[in-house]
Design a protein around this motif. Structure first.
Motif, PDB file in Angstrom:
ATOM      1  N   GLU A  83      28.378 -10.593  11.498  1.00 63.51           N
ATOM      2  CA  GLU A  83      28.292  -9.260  10.890  1.00 63.51           C
ATOM      3  C   GLU A  83      27.084  -8.539  11.489  1.00 63.51           C
ATOM      4  O   GLU A  83      26.103  -9.178  11.844  1.00 63.51           O
ATOM      5  CB  GLU A  83      28.256  -9.344   9.362  1.00 63.51           C
ATOM      6  CG  GLU A  83      27.116 -10.138   8.743  1.00 63.51           C
ATOM      7  CD  GLU A  83      25.804  -9.391   8.674  1.00 63.51           C
ATOM      8  OE1 GLU A  83      25.815  -8.163   8.793  1.00 63.51           O
ATOM      9  OE2 GLU A  83      24.777 -10.060   8.521  1.00 63.51           O
ATOM     10  N   PHE A  84      27.167  -7.223  11.612  1.00 65.86           N
ATOM     11  CA  PHE A  84      26.020  -6.482  12.164  1.00 65.86           C
ATOM     12  C   PHE A  84      25.442  -5.496  11.160  1.00 65.86           C
ATOM     13  O   PHE A  84      24.707  -4.602  11.521  1.00 65.86           O
ATOM     14  CB  PHE A  84      26.386  -5.785  13.482  1.00 65.86           C
ATOM     15  CG  PHE A  84      27.423  -4.682  13.374  1.00 65.86           C
ATOM     16  CD1 PHE A  84      28.784  -4.992  13.435  1.00 65.86           C
ATOM     17  CD2 PHE A  84      27.043  -3.354  13.254  1.00 65.86           C
ATOM     18  CE1 PHE A  84      29.734  -3.976  13.354  1.00 65.86           C
ATOM     19  CE2 PHE A  84      27.981  -2.333  13.177  1.00 65.86           C
ATOM     20  CZ  PHE A  84      29.342  -2.654  13.228  1.00 65.86           C
TER      21      PHE A  84
ATOM     22  N   GLY B 112      21.831 -10.274  10.718  1.00 62.71           N
ATOM     23  CA  GLY B 112      23.049 -10.269  11.530  1.00 62.71           C
ATOM     24  C   GLY B 112      22.822  -9.529  12.844  1.00 62.71           C
ATOM     25  O   GLY B 112      23.272  -9.976  13.912  1.00 62.71           O
ATOM     26  N   ALA B 113      22.128  -8.395  12.785  1.00 63.56           N
ATOM     27  CA  ALA B 113      21.861  -7.619  14.005  1.00 63.56           C
ATOM     28  C   ALA B 113      20.957  -8.415  14.954  1.00 63.56           C
ATOM     29  O   ALA B 113      21.171  -8.420  16.171  1.00 63.56           O
ATOM     30  CB  ALA B 113      21.211  -6.283  13.633  1.00 63.56           C
ATOM     31  N   GLU B 114      19.987  -9.126  14.382  1.00 64.44           N
ATOM     32  CA  GLU B 114      19.092  -9.955  15.217  1.00 64.44           C
ATOM     33  C   GLU B 114      19.881 -11.040  15.935  1.00 64.44           C
ATOM     34  O   GLU B 114      19.674 -11.296  17.113  1.00 64.44           O
ATOM     35  CB  GLU B 114      18.085 -10.658  14.300  1.00 64.44           C
ATOM     36  CG  GLU B 114      16.796  -9.903  14.123  1.00 64.44           C
ATOM     37  CD  GLU B 114      15.812 -10.754  13.324  1.00 64.44           C
ATOM     38  OE1 GLU B 114      15.792 -10.590  12.099  1.00 64.44           O
ATOM     39  OE2 GLU B 114      15.084 -11.553  13.930  1.00 64.44           O
ATOM     40  N   ARG B 115      20.802 -11.671  15.182  1.00 61.70           N
ATOM     41  CA  ARG B 115      21.608 -12.732  15.777  1.00 61.70           C
ATOM     42  C   ARG B 115      22.455 -12.164  16.921  1.00 61.70           C
ATOM     43  O   ARG B 115      22.520 -12.731  18.003  1.00 61.70           O
ATOM     44  CB  ARG B 115      22.521 -13.320  14.688  1.00 61.70           C
ATOM     45  CG  ARG B 115      22.615 -14.818  14.757  1.00 61.70           C
ATOM     46  CD  ARG B 115      23.349 -15.483  13.617  1.00 61.70           C
ATOM     47  NE  ARG B 115      23.974 -14.654  12.637  1.00 61.70           N
ATOM     48  CZ  ARG B 115      23.497 -14.430  11.416  1.00 61.70           C
ATOM     49  NH1 ARG B 115      22.365 -14.993  11.035  1.00 61.70           N
ATOM     50  NH2 ARG B 115      24.138 -13.655  10.571  1.00 61.70           N
TER      51      ARG B 115
ATOM     52  N   PRO C  13      43.579 -11.489  18.831  1.00 59.81           N
ATOM     53  CA  PRO C  13      42.680 -12.500  19.387  1.00 59.81           C
ATOM     54  C   PRO C  13      41.329 -11.876  19.736  1.00 59.81           C
ATOM     55  O   PRO C  13      41.276 -10.703  20.120  1.00 59.81           O
ATOM     56  CB  PRO C  13      43.385 -12.952  20.670  1.00 59.81           C
ATOM     57  CG  PRO C  13      44.732 -12.342  20.645  1.00 59.81           C
ATOM     58  CD  PRO C  13      44.695 -11.174  19.727  1.00 59.81           C
ATOM     59  N   PHE C  14      40.261 -12.617  19.588  1.00 61.07           N
ATOM     60  CA  PHE C  14      38.941 -12.088  19.978  1.00 61.07           C
ATOM     61  C   PHE C  14      38.109 -13.177  20.633  1.00 61.07           C
ATOM     62  O   PHE C  14      38.311 -14.369  20.396  1.00 61.07           O
ATOM     63  CB  PHE C  14      38.203 -11.505  18.765  1.00 61.07           C
ATOM     64  CG  PHE C  14      37.809 -12.527  17.727  1.00 61.07           C
ATOM     65  CD1 PHE C  14      36.661 -13.301  17.868  1.00 61.07           C
ATOM     66  CD2 PHE C  14      38.600 -12.735  16.602  1.00 61.07           C
ATOM     67  CE1 PHE C  14      36.308 -14.251  16.920  1.00 61.07           C
ATOM     68  CE2 PHE C  14      38.257 -13.691  15.648  1.00 61.07           C
ATOM     69  CZ  PHE C  14      37.104 -14.446  15.807  1.00 61.07           C
ATOM     70  N   ASP C  15      37.165 -12.712  21.463  1.00 61.93           N
ATOM     71  CA  ASP C  15      36.163 -13.622  22.033  1.00 61.93           C
ATOM     72  C   ASP C  15      34.802 -13.342  21.410  1.00 61.93           C
ATOM     73  O   ASP C  15      33.925 -14.201  21.402  1.00 61.93           O
ATOM     74  CB  ASP C  15      36.114 -13.433  23.554  1.00 61.93           C
ATOM     75  CG  ASP C  15      37.472 -13.767  24.165  1.00 61.93           C
ATOM     76  OD1 ASP C  15      37.808 -14.954  24.234  1.00 61.93           O
ATOM     77  OD2 ASP C  15      38.214 -12.812  24.505  1.00 61.93           O
ATOM     78  N   LEU C  16      34.628 -12.108  20.943  1.00 55.14           N
ATOM     79  CA  LEU C  16      33.393 -11.735  20.232  1.00 55.14           C
ATOM     80  C   LEU C  16      33.809 -10.865  19.050  1.00 55.14           C
ATOM     81  O   LEU C  16      34.547  -9.894  19.227  1.00 55.14           O
ATOM     82  CB  LEU C  16      32.478 -10.926  21.170  1.00 55.14           C
ATOM     83  CG  LEU C  16      31.226 -10.325  20.543  1.00 55.14           C
ATOM     84  CD1 LEU C  16      30.256 -11.428  20.096  1.00 55.14           C
ATOM     85  CD2 LEU C  16      30.512  -9.395  21.536  1.00 55.14           C
ATOM     86  N   PHE C  17      33.369 -11.220  17.842  1.00 57.30           N
ATOM     87  CA  PHE C  17      33.730 -10.428  16.652  1.00 57.30           C
ATOM     88  C   PHE C  17      32.457  -9.831  16.064  1.00 57.30           C
ATOM     89  O   PHE C  17      31.507 -10.553  15.750  1.00 57.30           O
ATOM     90  CB  PHE C  17      34.425 -11.312  15.615  1.00 57.30           C
ATOM     91  CG  PHE C  17      34.969 -10.529  14.451  1.00 57.30           C
ATOM     92  CD1 PHE C  17      36.215  -9.927  14.530  1.00 57.30           C
ATOM     93  CD2 PHE C  17      34.222 -10.375  13.286  1.00 57.30           C
ATOM     94  CE1 PHE C  17      36.722  -9.181  13.453  1.00 57.30           C
ATOM     95  CE2 PHE C  17      34.711  -9.629  12.217  1.00 57.30           C
ATOM     96  CZ  PHE C  17      35.968  -9.036  12.304  1.00 57.30           C
ATOM     97  N   LEU C  18      32.441  -8.517  15.962  1.00 61.12           N
ATOM     98  CA  LEU C  18      31.299  -7.836  15.335  1.00 61.12           C
ATOM     99  C   LEU C  18      31.818  -7.235  14.037  1.00 61.12           C
ATOM    100  O   LEU C  18      32.615  -6.286  14.066  1.00 61.12           O
ATOM    101  CB  LEU C  18      30.747  -6.746  16.260  1.00 61.12           C
ATOM    102  CG  LEU C  18      30.238  -7.237  17.618  1.00 61.12           C
ATOM    103  CD1 LEU C  18      31.269  -7.001  18.696  1.00 61.12           C
ATOM    104  CD2 LEU C  18      28.945  -6.536  17.991  1.00 61.12           C
ATOM    105  N   GLY C  19      31.389  -7.787  12.904  1.00 65.50           N
ATOM    106  CA  GLY C  19      32.057  -7.463  11.661  1.00 65.50           C
ATOM    107  C   GLY C  19      31.254  -6.590  10.697  1.00 65.50           C
ATOM    108  O   GLY C  19      30.023  -6.612  10.663  1.00 65.50           O
TER     109      GLY C  19
END
Ligand code: FAD
Length: 377
Positions: free
Chosen positions: A122-123, A128-131, A237-243
């Motif tokens: 999650e951003f 979450g943004a730091e990660r 399908p995803f390789d990167l999920f920004l939730g």
């Protein structure tokens, strides 16, 4: 006459309320401001952390720096609220109020979306943004999905900003052609009250090959197959999920019995709850406005006027007009904005201001003026 004013939450709403009361009443304000965290961070700073290398410490405004006459800021966690008695219990004791203002914002309900905590990023929080600031530079190939798990959510343009800034980042690294970007959004358009703003964002998406799946939300993430399940049962399908997690009022607010459908209902003109002497401002309330800091601030000013007029008479309070300007990152360093007006007339309106140097300067002033006003910094 003095009243004990207790404000829960030192975010956009709580900070503006306390500042206005202090300016008007000085030492007579008798405000106790309670927040569990040590600092305030603008929502948009999360995008700066993810994409502009902002150090988290550089965007924190510490509550210990609040030095307003008549305002006592306490770092405590609210554990119970009794709206009938206007009593608040925290991890440090009990506070009794003549006027109680709840400005505890919206929390993220990670459990509402199966798989999100394990498979997604999650951003919407600083952590979450730091990660993600560490993960995004390692993403060079595949499908990035910016996925919203429920409405309402804070700052409706933020997921669109995230997509455009991600596009910039991948382009700058020369890997954009190996990547796809999609946005899953429960709203029909990126900024529903402003067709012009939505159209401008949709033009940007088309020019940058960003796919918008509107009118749908992410219902679950399947970690083993790396795919998002949408609410129409389709799979992505995803390789990167920004939730963007589903939002709701903090647990302590829900267990106080004040909420309906996850938030505190208020009179949208006055921000009064159904409990005498208890108001709710900002994201924690259902006030007929989007969940954004500018509206939390506007609501807080109305409650401040109400309190002052009850204490001192004079000017009757105005009504909450639900007006505010939201700045929007269009990528490539360009900033536009939308002037929203939700409550002053018969219809909701949103006037688009195209990206310009002036808009960029205004966003800068938006941040610096609040930092100065709330923290004397
Ligand atoms: C990525 C992103 C971008 C955004 N961009 C913008 C933008 O450009 N413009 C804009 O206007 N808005 C923007 N927002 C939205 C904005 O940040 C929120 O709408 C705003 O912060 C809401 O203000 P509030 O006062 O209601 O709550 P908050 O600012 O969230 O404050 C709530 C406070 O309550 C405290 N709290 C919660 N529970 C407890 C407890 N149990 N005990 C004690 N304290 C507690 C929290 O620590 C917090 O300090 C953005 C949000 C995000 C996520």
């Amino acid at each position: 006459m003095s009243e004990r004013i207790v404000v829960l939450g030192a975010g956009f709403g709580g900070l503006e309320l306390c500042t206005t009361l202090s300016e008007t009443l000085g030492e007579d304000a008798h405000v106790t401001l309670i927040d569990k965290s040590d600092a305030f961070v603008f929502g948009f700073s999360k995008l700066d952390i993810m994409f502009r290398g902002a150090a988290p410490d550089s965007v924190r405004m510490y509550h210990r720096d609040i030095a307003k006459p008549g305002v006592r800021a306490l770092r405590e966690t609210v554990t119970a609220i009794d709206p009938d008695a206007r009593t608040v219990v925290t991890d440090a004791g009990t506070h009794e109020a003549d006027v109680l203002v709840i400005a505890l914002g919206a929390d993220y309900d990670m459990d509402a979306t199966p798989g999100l905590a394990e498979a997604g990023n999650e951003f919407y929080s600083v952590a979450g943004a730091e990660r993600l600031a560490g993960i995004i530079p390692t993403f060079s190939r595949g499908h990035a999905v910016i996925g919203i798990c429920g409405a309402p959510f804070k700052c409706p343009p933020a997921p669109s900003e995230c997509a455009l800034m991600l596009d910039d980042e991948l382009t700058a690294r020369g890997v954009r052609d190996a990547c796809e970007i999609s946005i899953v959004m429960p709203l029909g358009t990126p900024v529903p009250p402003s067709p012009e703003t939505s159209a401008a964002l949709e033009r940007e998406f088309a020019a940058r090959n960003i796919k918008l799946l509107s009118g749908r939300r992410v219902a679950a993430l399947d970690r083993s197959r790396s795919l998002a399940v949408l609410d129409d049962n389709s799979e992505l399908p995803f390789d990167l999920f920004l939730g963007v997690p589903k939002h709701r009022a903090p647990d302590v607010v829900i267990s106080s019995g004040m909420t309906e459908d996850g938030y505190i209902p208020v009179d949208s003109a006055t921000l009064a709850t159904r409990y005498p002497g208890v108001y709710a401002v900002g994201d924690v309330a259902t006030a007929g406005v989007p969940k954004a800091g500018v509206f939390a601030e506007g609501a807080a000013r109305v409650v401040a006027q109400t309190i002052v007029s009850q204490l001192r008479g004079g000017q009757p309070p105005g009504r909450h007009l639900g007006r505010g300007t939201c700045y929007i990152e269009f990528g490539q360093g360009r900033i536009g904005s939308v002037d929203i007006d939700f409550l002053s007339g018969p219809t909701k309106t949103g006037t688009f201001n195209a990206p310009s140097a002036e808009q960029m300067a205004q966003k800068e002033r938006f941040g610096s003026s609040r930092r100065a006003r709330w923290f004397d910094a």
